[in-house]
Design an enzyme around this catalytic site. Structure first.
Site, PDB file in Angstrom:
ATOM      1  CE  LYS A   1      -4.294  -5.760  -2.946  1.00  9.07           C
ATOM      2  NZ  LYS A   1      -4.490  -6.359  -4.263  1.00  9.07           N
TER       3      LYS A   1
ATOM      4  CG  ASP B   1      -4.673  -4.976 -10.320  1.00 12.00           C
ATOM      5  OD1 ASP B   1      -3.437  -4.845 -10.434  1.00 12.00           O
ATOM      6  OD2 ASP B   1      -5.219  -5.397  -9.290  1.00 12.00           O
TER       7      ASP B   1
HETATM    8  C1  R5P Z   1      -1.743  -7.801  -6.727  1.00 16.53           C
HETATM    9  O1  R5P Z   1      -0.640  -7.389  -6.464  1.00 16.53           O
HETATM   10  C2  R5P Z   1      -2.241  -7.935  -8.131  1.00 16.53           C
HETATM   11  O2  R5P Z   1      -1.871  -6.853  -8.918  1.00 16.53           O
HETATM   12  C3  R5P Z   1      -3.727  -8.108  -8.164  1.00 16.53           C
HETATM   13  O3  R5P Z   1      -4.332  -6.992  -7.547  1.00 16.53           O
HETATM   14  C4  R5P Z   1      -4.153  -9.327  -7.441  1.00 16.53           C
HETATM   15  O4  R5P Z   1      -3.337 -10.422  -7.725  1.00 16.53           O
HETATM   16  C5  R5P Z   1      -5.572  -9.682  -7.729  1.00 16.53           C
HETATM   17  O5  R5P Z   1      -5.911 -10.775  -6.963  1.00 16.53           O
HETATM   18  P1  R5P Z   1      -7.410 -11.015  -6.549  1.00 16.53           P
HETATM   19  O6  R5P Z   1      -8.230 -10.887  -7.802  1.00 16.53           O
HETATM   20  O7  R5P Z   1      -7.402 -12.437  -6.023  1.00 16.53           O
HETATM   21  O8  R5P Z   1      -7.761 -10.018  -5.511  1.00 16.53           O
END
Ligand code: R5P
Length: 301
Positions: free
Chosen positions: A193, A219
Site C-alpha cells: 500500500k 487492521d
Molecule cells: C494505517 O496505517 C492504519 O493502520 C489504517 O490502515 C488506516 O489508518 C486506515 O485509514 P483509512 O480507513 O482512512 O484508509
C-alpha cells in the site's frame, strides 16, 4: 476504588466498566466558560486513593483537554495513583518521522498524559509497536484480537466449508494478521500500500492466495475506510468467496460508511473503543464490546 470519565464521550463506557469491574463511578463537574474553556472539579474524596480515568486523546480536542484537566483535578484532590484507561489512543498515527519538521504526535500525547499526572496507562491496540515506546510509565497494552477472533468464529458458525486467509491491507497490519492467523489457524496474505497523501490509500500487489477462500481483513482502525474498501474490492477480484473485516477501532469518519456500503464486504466487525459507534447505521456492521476484556484486566492488575 473510583473510576472517572471525561465529560460525555466515555460516560456510558465508564459506567458499564465500573459495573463489571466493581468500581464506583466518581462524580465530576465539567463546566464551560463562554469562550469554550473547560472547568473541572472532582466531586469525591480521593485523597490517598488509587483512581482510574477513562478518556481519549482523539478529536475533538476538548476530549484531550478534559482528560488532562480531570487528571490535574485528581492530583489537587491528592489522589495517590492515577491510571488512564484509553480505549482509543488518538493521534497515534504519527509515530515516526518521515521527514524532519513533522510533529511526532503519538509521543507528545504520551508525554502530556505523564506530565498531567497519569502514572499508568491501559490502552487497546495501539497503532504500532513504536507507540508503546513513547510511554515512560507502565503500559498495559490490551489486545482485542482474541475477542475479534471469537466473533469471527461465531459469524462463520454456519460456513465451515471454506478455508480462511487473514489479510493485512498494508505492511503495518502484518503483525495483527499474523496474530489473528495463529488464533484462527489460518494463512496470512498482505497487500502493498502507498499513501500519495493523507487519507488516500492506493493498494498494490497482493502477496498470498485468497481464491475460493473466506478473506478476513484485519487492521487497527477504519478511518475513512479507503484502505478497507480498496482491499475488499481487490479481494473480490482475486476470487475471495466471502470477505469479513475485523478491526479494533471504528473511527468511521467522513465517507467511511458510504464506502463500506458500496463494497463487497459480508460483515464488518469492530469494537466499541470509540464513542457513539453503535449509532452508526450499516446493516453489515457488528459492534462487540471490549468492556468485559478490560474488566478482566482489572481483576489482574
Ligand atoms: C494505517 O496505517 C492504519 O493502520 C489504517 O490502515 C488506516 O489508518 C486506515 O485509514 P483509512 O480507513 O482512512 O484508509
Amino acid at each position: 476504588m473510583f473510576i472517572f470519565s471525561i465529560a460525555t464521550a466515555y460516560h456510558d463506557f465508564a459506567g458499564k466498566l465500573a459495573k463489571q469491574a466493581h468500581l464506583k463511578v466518581g462524580r465530576v463537574e465539567f463546566k464551560k466558560f463562554s469562550d469554550g474553556e473547560i472547568y473541572v472539579r472532582v466531586g469525591e474524596s480521593v485523597a490517598q486513593k488509587k483512581v482510574y480515568v477513562v478518556g481519549t486523546t482523539a478529536p475533538p480536542a476538548d476530549n484531550l483537554i478534559e482528560m488532562l484537566l480531570l487528571v490535574d483535578a485528581l492530583k489537587t484532590a491528592k489522589a495517590l495513583h492515577i491510571t488512564a484507561i484509553i480505549p482509543y489512543f488518538g493521534y497515534g498515527r504519527a509515530d515516526h518521522l518521515v521527514e524532519s519538521g513533522e510533529a511526532l504526535s503519538a509521543k507528545l500525547m504520551a508525554n502530556l498524559l505523564h506530565c498531567a499526572g497519569v502514572r499508568r496507562v491501559v490502552a487497546i491496540d495501539l497503532h504500532s509497536p513504536r507507540v508503546e515506546k513513547f510511554f515512560t510509565m507502565p503500559l498495559v497494552h490490551v489486545r482485542a484480537q482474541e475477542l475479534l477472533a471469537r466473533t469471527i468464529k461465531a459469524e462463520l458458525f454456519n460456513d465451515q466449508s471454506s478455508a480462511l486467509t487473514i489479510v493485512a491491507p498494508d505492511h503495518g497490519a502484518i503483525p495483527l494478521a499474523k496474530r489473528m492467523g495463529r488464533l484462527l489457524r489460518a494463512r496470512v496474505a498482505w497487500f502493498e500500500k502507498i499513501r500519495p497523501q493523507h487519507n488516500v490509500a492506493q493498494l498494490g500487489a497482493l502477496h498470498g492466495d485468497v481464491a475460493g477462500k473466506i478473506a478476513v481483513l484485519v487492521d487497527d482502525m477504519i478511518d475513512t475506510a479507503g484502505t478497507i474498501a480498496e482491499a475488499a474490492n481487490q479481494l473480490k477480484q482475486h476470487g475471495a468467496k466471502k470477505i469479513i473485516v475485523a478491526v479494533t477501532h471504528g473511527v468511521l469518519s467522513g465517507p467511511a460508511l458510504e464506502r463500506l456500503k458500496q463494497t463487497p464486504i459480508d460483515k464488518v466487525i469492530i469494537t466499541d473503543t470509540l464513542p457513539n459507534v453503535s449509532q452508526k447505521k450499516f446493516n453489515k456492521l457488528r459492534v462487540v464490546s471490549v468492556i468485559p476484556l478490560l474488566a478482566e484486566k482489572f481483576r489482574r492488575i
